[in-house]
Design a protein around this motif. Structure first.
Motif, mmCIF file in Angstrom:
data_model
loop_
_atom_site.group_PDB
_atom_site.id
_atom_site.type_symbol
_atom_site.label_atom_id
_atom_site.label_comp_id
_atom_site.label_asym_id
_atom_site.label_seq_id
_atom_site.Cartn_x
_atom_site.Cartn_y
_atom_site.Cartn_z
ATOM 1 N N GLN A 75 53.329 40.898 6.225
ATOM 2 C CA GLN A 75 54.527 40.527 6.973
ATOM 3 C C GLN A 75 54.180 40.012 8.366
ATOM 4 O OE1 GLN A 75 57.569 43.476 6.630
ATOM 5 N NE2 GLN A 75 58.674 42.738 8.392
ATOM 6 N N GLU A 76 53.214 40.629 9.025
ATOM 7 C CA GLU A 76 52.856 40.262 10.391
ATOM 8 C C GLU A 76 52.438 38.800 10.523
ATOM 9 O OE1 GLU A 76 49.937 43.127 11.585
ATOM 10 O OE2 GLU A 76 51.447 44.679 11.918
ATOM 11 N N SER A 77 51.836 38.248 9.482
ATOM 12 C CA SER A 77 51.371 36.856 9.565
ATOM 13 C C SER A 77 52.199 35.920 8.688
ATOM 14 C CB SER A 77 49.898 36.777 9.140
ATOM 15 O OG SER A 77 49.769 37.186 7.784
ATOM 16 N N SER A 78 53.347 36.386 8.223
ATOM 17 C CA SER A 78 54.132 35.598 7.281
ATOM 18 C C SER A 78 55.060 34.600 7.970
ATOM 19 C CB SER A 78 54.961 36.524 6.387
ATOM 20 O OG SER A 78 55.971 37.147 7.161
ATOM 21 N N PHE A 79 55.374 33.554 7.250
ATOM 22 C CA PHE A 79 56.316 32.553 7.735
ATOM 23 C C PHE A 79 57.716 33.142 7.825
ATOM 24 C CE2 PHE A 79 59.157 28.842 6.935
ATOM 25 C CZ PHE A 79 58.932 28.192 8.139
ATOM 26 N N PHE A 80 58.087 34.006 6.868
ATOM 27 C CA PHE A 80 59.434 34.561 6.903
ATOM 28 C C PHE A 80 59.647 35.425 8.138
ATOM 29 C CE2 PHE A 80 58.340 38.747 5.024
ATOM 30 C CZ PHE A 80 59.342 39.564 5.492
ATOM 31 N N GLN A 81 58.633 36.152 8.578
ATOM 32 C CA GLN A 81 58.782 36.969 9.792
ATOM 33 C C GLN A 81 58.925 36.067 11.003
ATOM 34 O OE1 GLN A 81 59.095 40.417 9.790
ATOM 35 N NE2 GLN A 81 59.852 39.945 11.814
ATOM 36 N N GLU A 82 58.174 34.983 11.039
ATOM 37 C CA GLU A 82 58.301 34.008 12.120
ATOM 38 C C GLU A 82 59.725 33.431 12.144
ATOM 39 O OE1 GLU A 82 56.765 29.494 12.917
ATOM 40 O OE2 GLU A 82 55.318 30.881 12.033
ATOM 41 N N CYS A 83 60.242 33.077 10.964
ATOM 42 C CA CYS A 83 61.605 32.542 10.866
ATOM 43 C C CYS A 83 62.632 33.573 11.303
ATOM 44 C CB CYS A 83 61.905 32.095 9.434
ATOM 45 S SG CYS A 83 61.000 30.644 8.904
ATOM 46 N N TYR A 84 62.459 34.801 10.867
ATOM 47 C CA TYR A 84 63.401 35.864 11.208
ATOM 48 C C TYR A 84 63.417 36.120 12.717
ATOM 49 C CZ TYR A 84 65.787 40.364 11.099
ATOM 50 O OH TYR A 84 66.662 41.395 11.310
ATOM 51 N N ASP A 85 62.246 36.188 13.307
ATOM 52 C CA ASP A 85 62.156 36.406 14.753
ATOM 53 C C ASP A 85 62.809 35.249 15.513
ATOM 54 O OD1 ASP A 85 60.825 38.774 14.253
ATOM 55 O OD2 ASP A 85 58.836 37.942 14.675
ATOM 56 N N GLU A 86 62.558 34.034 15.063
ATOM 57 C CA GLU A 86 63.143 32.851 15.712
ATOM 58 C C GLU A 86 64.658 32.838 15.533
ATOM 59 O OE1 GLU A 86 63.061 29.470 18.082
ATOM 60 O OE2 GLU A 86 61.536 30.994 17.715
ATOM 61 N N PHE A 87 65.134 33.210 14.345
ATOM 62 C CA PHE A 87 66.566 33.293 14.078
ATOM 63 C C PHE A 87 67.233 34.269 15.044
ATOM 64 C CE2 PHE A 87 69.734 35.968 11.863
ATOM 65 C CZ PHE A 87 70.754 35.047 11.697
ATOM 66 N N CYS A 91 69.848 33.113 17.930
ATOM 67 C CA CYS A 91 71.212 33.664 17.846
ATOM 68 C C CYS A 91 71.589 34.361 19.144
ATOM 69 C CB CYS A 91 71.338 34.645 16.689
ATOM 70 S SG CYS A 91 71.443 33.855 15.090
ATOM 71 N N PHE A 92 70.659 35.123 19.694
ATOM 72 C CA PHE A 92 70.932 35.834 20.941
ATOM 73 C C PHE A 92 71.302 34.855 22.050
ATOM 74 C CE2 PHE A 92 69.335 37.088 25.118
ATOM 75 C CZ PHE A 92 70.121 38.206 25.363
ATOM 76 N N TRP A 93 70.440 33.863 22.282
ATOM 77 C CA TRP A 93 70.679 32.946 23.394
ATOM 78 C C TRP A 93 71.935 32.114 23.177
ATOM 79 C CZ3 TRP A 93 68.570 34.299 27.630
ATOM 80 C CH2 TRP A 93 67.316 34.906 27.642
#
Length: 154
Positions: A75-87, A91-93
């Motif tokens: 998970q730490e190096s996955s694309f989905f985690q990168e996408c989730y973090d960016e999402f 969303c916050f900003w």
């Protein structure tokens, strides 16, 4: 139905399903439980099949929760985690800017007038305000954001 996937396609499917489930978990509206359970059930079914299909390095079983999950290492190096973090970040900003701009507009025109505007009308009327907030937050982050409590409350 039978589908055949390469190992790389299977890893992509795992990431897609895990991303969808992670995003769905943010839905806490009444009645969302059924949809969330369907997402979680589908994720469990796919993760279990992937683990038994020889992709054990991607999937681990959490004994305490009794669920399959993407391994933390993967998970730490996955694309989905990168996408989730960016999402979550975007969303916050975006939500912060929109809510601050809406608050400012409501203060100027009054709450009842603001409530009578459509979303499109609000966005048109707050475009300049949103731009000002975007510039501020892009430059300074939340460093200059402050809550001013009314006298006697803080």
């Amino acid at each position: 139905m039978h589908l055949r996937f390469t190992d790389k396609e299977l890893a992509t499917l795992v990431e897609m399903v895990s991303l969808a489930t992670s995003v769905a978990m943010w839905n806490r509206k009444p009645g969302a439980e059924e949809g969330l359970a369907a997402f979680e059930g589908m994720e469990q079914k796919i993760l279990e099949k992937v683990k038994h299909a020889g992709q054990g390095s991607l999937i681990e079983f959490d004994e305490e929760k009794q669920v399959h999950q993407v391994s933390l290492e993967y998970q730490e190096s996955s694309f989905f985690q990168e996408c989730y973090d960016e999402f979550r970040n975007e969303c916050f900003w975006e939500e912060l800017v929109i809510r601050l701009a809406d608050r400012d507009l409501a203060r100027v025109i009054g709450k009842s007038a603001w409530e009578n505007l459509t979303e499109e009308q609000r966005r048109e009327r707050t475009e300049k305000i949103e731009k000002r907030y975007w510039e501020e937050l892009t430059t300074n982050g939340i460093d200059r954001v402050a809550v001013i409590f009314p006298p006697g409350e803080g």
